[in-house]
Design a protein around this motif. Structure first.
Motif, PDB file in Angstrom:
ATOM      1  N   UNK A  62       0.798  -0.713   0.259  1.00 52.38           N
ATOM      2  CA  UNK A  62       0.133   0.156  -0.130  1.00 52.38           C
ATOM      3  C   UNK A  62       0.796   1.284   0.112  1.00 52.38           C
ATOM      4  N   UNK A  63       0.784   2.361  -0.945  1.00 51.47           N
ATOM      5  CA  UNK A  63       1.372   3.683  -1.328  1.00 51.47           C
ATOM      6  C   UNK A  63       0.940   4.583  -0.276  1.00 51.47           C
ATOM      7  N   UNK A  64       1.584   5.362   0.240  1.00 52.51           N
ATOM      8  CA  UNK A  64       1.211   6.333   1.201  1.00 52.51           C
ATOM      9  C   UNK A  64       1.852   7.772  -0.020  1.00 52.51           C
ATOM     10  N   UNK A  65       3.099   7.850  -0.253  1.00 55.54           N
ATOM     11  CA  UNK A  65       3.587   8.606  -0.897  1.00 55.54           C
ATOM     12  C   UNK A  65       4.174   8.082  -1.827  1.00 55.54           C
ATOM     13  N   UNK A  66       4.744   8.699  -3.569  1.00 57.41           N
ATOM     14  CA  UNK A  66       5.107   9.260  -4.315  1.00 57.41           C
ATOM     15  C   UNK A  66       5.787  10.868  -4.583  1.00 57.41           C
ATOM     16  N   UNK A  67       7.023  10.217  -4.973  1.00 54.32           N
ATOM     17  CA  UNK A  67       7.863  11.330  -5.759  1.00 54.32           C
ATOM     18  C   UNK A  67       8.945  10.980  -6.681  1.00 54.32           C
ATOM     19  N   UNK A  68       8.754  11.678  -7.618  1.00 55.54           N
ATOM     20  CA  UNK A  68       8.867  11.611  -9.332  1.00 55.54           C
ATOM     21  C   UNK A  68      10.501  11.969  -9.081  1.00 55.54           C
ATOM     22  N   UNK A  80       8.706  20.933 -19.778  1.00 60.44           N
ATOM     23  CA  UNK A  80       8.324  19.650 -19.895  1.00 60.44           C
ATOM     24  C   UNK A  80       7.481  19.697 -18.750  1.00 60.44           C
ATOM     25  N   UNK A  81       6.128  18.388 -18.655  1.00 59.74           N
ATOM     26  CA  UNK A  81       5.560  18.485 -17.484  1.00 59.74           C
ATOM     27  C   UNK A  81       5.573  16.819 -17.114  1.00 59.74           C
ATOM     28  N   UNK A  82       5.561  16.575 -16.053  1.00 69.89           N
ATOM     29  CA  UNK A  82       5.135  15.344 -15.590  1.00 69.89           C
ATOM     30  C   UNK A  82       4.117  15.614 -14.118  1.00 69.89           C
ATOM     31  N   UNK A  83       3.384  14.181 -15.213  1.00 74.93           N
ATOM     32  CA  UNK A  83       2.339  13.882 -14.039  1.00 74.93           C
ATOM     33  C   UNK A  83       2.275  12.720 -13.721  1.00 74.93           C
ATOM     34  N   UNK A  84       1.168  12.178 -12.616  1.00 78.35           N
ATOM     35  CA  UNK A  84       1.998  10.636 -11.863  1.00 78.35           C
ATOM     36  C   UNK A  84       0.654  10.033 -11.850  1.00 78.35           C
ATOM     37  N   UNK A  98      -0.606  16.614 -12.005  1.00 79.87           N
ATOM     38  CA  UNK A  98       0.478  17.340 -12.560  1.00 79.87           C
ATOM     39  C   UNK A  98       1.938  17.778 -11.419  1.00 79.87           C
ATOM     40  N   UNK A  99       3.078  17.277 -10.911  1.00 79.21           N
ATOM     41  CA  UNK A  99       3.575  17.528 -10.932  1.00 79.21           C
ATOM     42  C   UNK A  99       4.659  18.345 -10.819  1.00 79.21           C
ATOM     43  N   UNK A 100       4.748  18.403 -11.755  1.00 83.69           N
ATOM     44  CA  UNK A 100       5.862  19.716 -12.196  1.00 83.69           C
ATOM     45  C   UNK A 100       5.706  20.386 -13.675  1.00 83.69           C
TER      46      UNK A 100
END
Length: 388
Positions: A62-68, A80-84, A98-100
């Protein structure tokens, strides 16, 4: 005074994709294999966007956080645009976030995180996707390369990855554990140059004001200098007057997140490092035992900790989040740091008690570390649950 807790074992998994080698693992639209990555197809045509979507990365917990994090080249005016999005079983379990919106320079496009993204499934906190009500056991990334229609060249994506972290520790960590050989790291201190961020106090308020807030780009500059990979003098010749160390001013400007209003965005720092020919990514480590494997391999780490004055002897100040370079270990296993908050370069190097620092690092950021190294320098073997 907070008593240092024993190190904990936590579910952490990192997966990175290096392009164009991993291109077939995902799906490309409007892109082609370039010399050092993926670029926009038909650069002489008015095609302004193309995307690469990773395959779903299933992590098994089970995932709580994701950092790209990513490395890319982006000529002036390009970005560039980075999405998760979260993934579970055979399908997506959240929408895209959209993360960045990242640019190498800031003269035409301001690099920025994107605040205000929140729903019942997840939310974005600057550089981190935080899972809410959704069931997430994996992630998927999508990167869009963008250029103005009149630009002769476009961006090139070289790598994209992310670190996923579970919600709670699953037991005590092994010490030394995870296959690391502490004898290979203890007593070894890497010759990383020493830079004080406080030499820049009050400088350039438009990029965070130096002094108290430039710990991350100062650390990134130290490690780039260690690898002989920093920007050339003509790149930072714009810094006028040059002051004590113009390369740090240059880094702060080119790591600056205009929405966050600071230079401490984790993946913006590794993306900046990637502009200088090194492989760079953000991950989390479970303990200093894992960090010892990097020091044994000759790779310094940039680590993020939080503490109050007195909690970690040798670090006599309060911080809600501070970046330092882990450069080695004493013979007894205490970490040796390059702490940029020192008042001058000579006092940057310091050794601190192992358990107290480890607790401040794990509690403060969940063990965040930037890994910067030339591709010719191999990473240490990862643990069974790979987080690098």
């Amino acid at each position: 005074m907070t008593i240092a807790a024993p190190p904990t074992r936590r579910d952490i998994a990192y997966r990175g994709f290096h392009l164009p080698a991993d291109t077939t693992a995902g799906t490309a639209d409007g892109l082609h294999a370039a010399e050092r990555g993926l670029g926009l197809r038909d650069a002489d045509q008015p095609v302004s966007r193309g995307t690469w979507t990773s395959p779903p990365v299933r992590v098994g917990f089970a995932v709580a956080e994701v950092v790209p994090s990513w490395t890319a080249d982006a000529p002036d005016g390009c970005w560039i645009e980075v999405e998760l999005r979260g993934w579970h079983d055979d399908g997506p379990s959240t929408g895209w976030y959209l993360l960045a919106r990242w640019a190498a320079d800031d003269r035409a496009v301001q690099r920025t995180s994107v605040p205000g993204q929140r729903d019942g499934d997840a939310r974005v906190d600057t550089d981190t996707l935080i899972v809410g009500g959704a069931t997430v056991t994996g992630w998927q990334a999508r990167v869009t390369l963008c250029r103005p229609a009149d630009s002769p060249t476009g961006p090139v994506l070289r790598s994209i990855g992310a670190v996923a972290t579970g919600p709670t520790p699953t037991g005590l960590a092994d010490e030394p554990g995870y296959g690391a050989d502490p004898a290979a790291a203890r007593g070894r201190v890497l010759d990383v140059p020493r830079y004080s961020q406080r030499l820049h106090a009050g400088q350039y308020p438009q990029w965070g004001g130096g002094g108290d807030s430039w710990c991350s780009p100062t650390c990134t500059s130290m490690v780039l200098a260690y690898w002989g990979a920093g920007p050339t003098p003509e790149r930072y010749a714009w810094v006028e007057p040059p002051g004590p160390r113009p390369v740090v001013v240059h880094a702060a400007r080119h790591c600056y997140d205009h929405a966050y209003a600071g230079a401490g965005n984790w993946p913006f720092n590794t993306a900046y490092a990637g502009l200088h020919g090194v492989d760079a990514f953000v991950t989390r480590l479970r303990s200093l035992a894992e960090a010892e494997a990097f020091i044994a391999a000759g790779i310094p780490l940039i680590v993020s900790a939080a503490f109050r004055a007195g909690e970690v002897p040798g670090l006599p100040y309060d911080t809600r989040g501070h970046l330092m370079v882990l450069v080695g270990f004493t013979a007894d296993g205490d970490p040796v740091l390059n702490d940029p908050y020192a008042p001058d370069d000579d006092s940057v190097r310091r050794a601190v008690p192992r358990q107290r620092f480890e607790a401040a690092w794990q509690r403060g950021s969940g063990g965040v570390a930037y890994v910067l190294r030339p591709a010719s320098v191999p990473l240490p073997p990862p643990p069974a649950q790979p987080n690098w």
